[in-house]
Design an enzyme around this catalytic site. Sequence first.
Site, PDB file in Angstrom:
ATOM      1  N   ALA A  83      19.693  57.547  34.657  1.00  0.00           N
ATOM      2  CA  ALA A  83      19.189  57.300  33.311  1.00  0.00           C
ATOM      3  C   ALA A  83      18.470  58.558  32.831  1.00  0.00           C
ATOM      4  O   ALA A  83      18.204  59.467  33.623  1.00  0.00           O
ATOM      5  CB  ALA A  83      18.233  56.108  33.311  1.00  0.00           C
ATOM      6  N   LYS A  84      18.171  58.622  31.576  1.00  0.00           N
ATOM      7  CA  LYS A  84      17.375  59.747  31.044  1.00  0.00           C
ATOM      8  C   LYS A  84      16.818  59.333  29.699  1.00  0.00           C
ATOM      9  O   LYS A  84      17.396  58.495  29.010  1.00  0.00           O
ATOM     10  CB  LYS A  84      18.263  60.984  30.864  1.00  0.00           C
ATOM     11  CG  LYS A  84      17.505  62.292  30.796  1.00  0.00           C
ATOM     12  CD  LYS A  84      17.197  62.806  32.189  1.00  0.00           C
ATOM     13  CE  LYS A  84      16.554  64.172  32.170  1.00  0.00           C
ATOM     14  NZ  LYS A  84      16.678  64.821  33.474  1.00  0.00           N
TER      15      LYS A  84
END
Length: 433
Positions: free
Chosen positions: A122-123
């Site tokens: 994720a980011k």
Amino acid sequence: MSPTSPMPPQTSFLSYVTPSPTSPWGTYLSQVDRVVPYLGELGRWAETLKRPKRALIVDVPMEMDDGSVRHFEGYRVQHNLSRGPGKGGVRYHPDVTLEEVMALSAWMTVKCAAVNLPYGGAKGGIRVDPKLLSLKELEKMTRRYTSEIGIIIGPQRDIPAPDVNTNGQIMAWMMDTYSMNTGATATGVVTGKPIHLGGSLGRVKATGRGVFVTGREAARRLGMSLDGARVAVQGFGNVGSSAAELFAQAGAKIVAVQDHTGTIVNTGGLDLSELMPLLRREGGIGTFAGCEKAADEDFWDVDCDILIPAALEGVITAARAHRIKAKLVLEGANGPTVPEADDILHDRGVLIVPDVICNAGGVTVSYFEWVQDFSSFFWTEDEINVRLDKIMVDALRKIWDTADRHKTTLRTATFAVACERILIAREERGLYP
Ligand code: GLU
């Protein structure tokens, strides 16, 4: 729908981004295309890798110190959750876009699998120049952003961490905001926290340490001694400066450094015992005295053995790839090399240790932090560093064996090792419904 009737055209939020061959998502897609031939039967799931599972775009409104109201755009993308909760940093930068965050989240999926952490990728990010905010504004923006993405993050769901322009203080505000909103202190919701709030010893320098460990192993295989090796570092934030210190301790000379304040060169080696305090004092290296100043573009011509890009994506372009003198490139940054430059460097015999293994030390110690938070039992810095070293060395050995077996670059080999793990998990979990 009967098997013979035509499928209606598929629409997707992917149509909101327009990747180019050198943009982050375009770069990532071409890296996936290159690994598919090595995935065998698992290749039937490869499309999974080209589609983020979930992307959240949030409005972050804020009353500024002068009483005006401004709106910032924030993102959290969960690229793949097949192997565990999402994991990845949060970036504050004026150039942050959905496309960039998508690519960074995908690289996290690959990176976590490459070192076999039980995480997906994720980011997050906010399009903002944090240097223009007061501390109060920075805190308000962080807290509102955390509340907005609070519907998808959590210690078992998605765990943010520091990235470009974010740090332990910002993680403390994120942890506090999430905890206030849920009614219970949840230290495991973010990593990279200050030590007093469940942070881990060794986390701040972990990414730079991982760059050093992979660089040390790669140099050994190339027969290059680190003693006297000339190192050039582009980007002198947390990652670049920590890596530089470890290379200097191993006897290497830091011959050039570039950051947002300038480019400095000293063929005899920059004195880090003077440069580091100046960096801490001034937030940049541009005013350092013990060196020559160079034009920023000339950095890419510097005579060196090891080059460490440790800033942003896309800096190693095709044109610069022809000029780079180093024999070894260590990708401290995420996505610094565009695909065409990758090929040029490979053809010129330059070895690249790719981002998805080279800079995995940060998320590895994030994982240690998360585990320590759950068990409320904290390890010594020595234990952290020894375990980090072993994970990085073992992962790199497996990747190198894969590269030798398939006769591919280390990047494609890292993708092969990681994507196999991701897609096996994908297949074993099965498609729902
Ligand atoms: N932002 C770092 C990276 O790009 C660390 C992410 C984390 O610790 O979750 O790998």
